[in-house]
Each structure stands twice: as C-alpha cells, then as structure tokens.
Motif scaffolding. Structure first.
Motif, PDB file in Angstrom:
ATOM      1  N   LEU A  81      10.119  -8.095 -14.771  1.00  0.00           N
ATOM      2  CA  LEU A  81      10.656  -7.119 -13.828  1.00  0.00           C
ATOM      3  C   LEU A  81       9.699  -5.944 -13.668  1.00  0.00           C
ATOM      4  CD1 LEU A  81      13.103  -5.886 -12.166  1.00  0.00           C
ATOM      5  CD2 LEU A  81      13.785  -4.851 -14.326  1.00  0.00           C
ATOM      6  N   ARG A  82       9.217  -5.437 -14.777  1.00  0.00           N
ATOM      7  CA  ARG A  82       8.290  -4.294 -14.721  1.00  0.00           C
ATOM      8  C   ARG A  82       6.996  -4.660 -14.000  1.00  0.00           C
ATOM      9  NH1 ARG A  82       8.960   0.116 -18.381  1.00  0.00           N
ATOM     10  NH2 ARG A  82       7.051   0.776 -17.333  1.00  0.00           N
ATOM     11  N   TYR A  85       7.668  -4.969 -10.314  1.00  0.00           N
ATOM     12  CA  TYR A  85       7.857  -3.651  -9.722  1.00  0.00           C
ATOM     13  C   TYR A  85       6.511  -2.957  -9.489  1.00  0.00           C
ATOM     14  CZ  TYR A  85       9.362   1.126  -8.959  1.00  0.00           C
ATOM     15  OH  TYR A  85       9.535   2.375  -8.425  1.00  0.00           O
ATOM     16  N   GLU A  86       5.582  -3.127 -10.418  1.00  0.00           N
ATOM     17  CA  GLU A  86       4.239  -2.562 -10.221  1.00  0.00           C
ATOM     18  C   GLU A  86       3.586  -3.155  -8.974  1.00  0.00           C
ATOM     19  OE1 GLU A  86       2.872   0.048 -11.771  1.00  0.00           O
ATOM     20  OE2 GLU A  86       4.768   0.174 -12.861  1.00  0.00           O
ATOM     21  N   VAL A  88       5.181  -4.262  -6.315  1.00  0.00           N
ATOM     22  CA  VAL A  88       5.857  -3.678  -5.154  1.00  0.00           C
ATOM     23  C   VAL A  88       5.371  -2.252  -4.925  1.00  0.00           C
ATOM     24  CG1 VAL A  88       8.097  -2.884  -4.271  1.00  0.00           C
ATOM     25  CG2 VAL A  88       7.877  -5.174  -5.237  1.00  0.00           C
ATOM     26  N   LYS A  89       5.177  -1.499  -6.000  1.00  0.00           N
ATOM     27  CA  LYS A  89       4.655  -0.140  -5.840  1.00  0.00           C
ATOM     28  C   LYS A  89       3.260  -0.158  -5.207  1.00  0.00           C
ATOM     29  CE  LYS A  89       4.761   2.137  -9.700  1.00  0.00           C
ATOM     30  NZ  LYS A  89       4.991   2.807 -10.994  1.00  0.00           N
ATOM     31  N   VAL A 107       9.287  -9.226  -4.823  1.00  0.00           N
ATOM     32  CA  VAL A 107      10.667  -8.840  -4.501  1.00  0.00           C
ATOM     33  C   VAL A 107      11.636  -9.905  -5.023  1.00  0.00           C
ATOM     34  CG1 VAL A 107      12.297  -8.371  -2.630  1.00  0.00           C
ATOM     35  CG2 VAL A 107       9.972  -7.440  -2.528  1.00  0.00           C
ATOM     36  N   ILE A 110      11.886  -9.607  -8.784  1.00  0.00           N
ATOM     37  CA  ILE A 110      12.761  -8.483  -9.152  1.00  0.00           C
ATOM     38  C   ILE A 110      14.223  -8.896  -9.025  1.00  0.00           C
ATOM     39  CG2 ILE A 110      13.556  -6.188  -8.436  1.00  0.00           C
ATOM     40  CD1 ILE A 110      10.579  -5.557  -7.786  1.00  0.00           C
ATOM     41  N   THR A 114      16.480  -9.278 -12.437  1.00  0.00           N
ATOM     42  CA  THR A 114      17.574  -8.318 -12.541  1.00  0.00           C
ATOM     43  C   THR A 114      18.889  -9.046 -12.856  1.00  0.00           C
ATOM     44  OG1 THR A 114      16.487  -6.795 -11.022  1.00  0.00           O
ATOM     45  CG2 THR A 114      18.859  -6.520 -11.313  1.00  0.00           C
TER      46      THR A 114
END
Length: 157
Positions: A81-82, A85-86, A88-89, A107, A110, A114
């Motif tokens: 997940l982390r 997310y990086e 996506v950032k 996406v 994630i 989740t």
C-alpha cells in the motif's frame, strides 16, 4: 455470509457465546506468542510495522505464534500500500503517454491492499469494533480496576 461469533464474557450475553469465549481463552493460554523480531524476509515498511505491532498484539493475550501468517499478510499488504501510494504521489492517479491517458496501476493495488488490510486487521482486533470485542473478552474483575484499555491496545500512540 454468516456473522462472526461474538466473543464475550458479559453475563447478560448468551451462555453459548460465553462458553466459546472461555474455550478460546483456554486454547491460547499456553501457546507461544509471536516473535517481536520480524522474520528475515520482511524488509522496509513491513519489518517496521511487524516490530511495532507484534508487541501490542502479544499484549492482548489472544494472538499466538500460529497467527504469524495472518500478521505477515497484514504487514506485507501495508508495505505494498505504501509503495503504491508513493507511485500515485509521483505519477498521479492518471498519466499521459504520447497523448493517451492511462490509469495508474497503483490505484488498483491501493484498492486491493486496503481491503485486505481492513479484513485481516479486523481479524487481529485492530479495528475499533473488533478491539472492543477483544477488550470485552479480556475483562476480569481484577483487570477492570484502573486499567486503561485504550493505552493497552495502542490507541494513544
């Protein structure tokens, strides 16, 4: 899908629920706890979460060494997940290549991680509702006096 059995020691709840709770407590009282040092194959965020989470889980008295694969599933999915997310950032939810717009595959990662984290975390008593159930189960007359369960389960960390 059937409901999960209620874990309770409350005298006002059904006897069969209380009996199952007592059987669970007896089944784990002599079991080994999870090792607080993460398995060697875990690295990065997965290792950090293992070493932060396992002492809290061991403190509940209901998580045993046999639950290690469940905890491992949780920490690995958290690390994924982390990482997603990086991505996506850095690349945003959608990105453009040669005039075409694409959805970032992170996406979907994630989304799936989740769901897994929520499910497995609940199984381990890491949601407010499941934690309340475990707290109910952990209560005894001696423990009730002056015991701060929010602190015990890491809610104020």
């Amino acid at each position: 899908m059937p409901r999960k059995p209620k874990i309770t020691t409350d005298e006002t709840d059904r006897k069969d629920q209380r009996d199952k709770t007592e059987a669970l407590k007896k089944s784990v009282e002599n079991a080994d706890t999870l090792p607080e040092t993460a398995p060697r194959h875990l690295t990065g965020e997965a290792k950090k979460l293992w070493e932060k989470l396992v002492p809290v889980l061991n403190g509940t008295g209901y998580i045993i060494d046999a639950d290690s694969s469940t905890v491992e599933t949780l920490v690995i999915n958290y690390a994924m997940l982390r990482e997603a997310y990086e991505s996506v950032k850095k690349n945003k939810v959608v990105y453009e290549v040669e005039g075409r717009i694409y959805k970032n595959p992170a996406v979907a990662i994630i989304d799936s991680t989740t769901k897994i984290i929520k499910s497995v975390g609940s199984d381990l008593g890491l949601s407010p509702q499941s934690r309340a159930t475990l707290i109910d189960m952990a209560k005894t007359d001696e423990e009730d006096e002056g015991k701060d369960y929010e602190e015990r389960f890491g809610a104020n960390r």
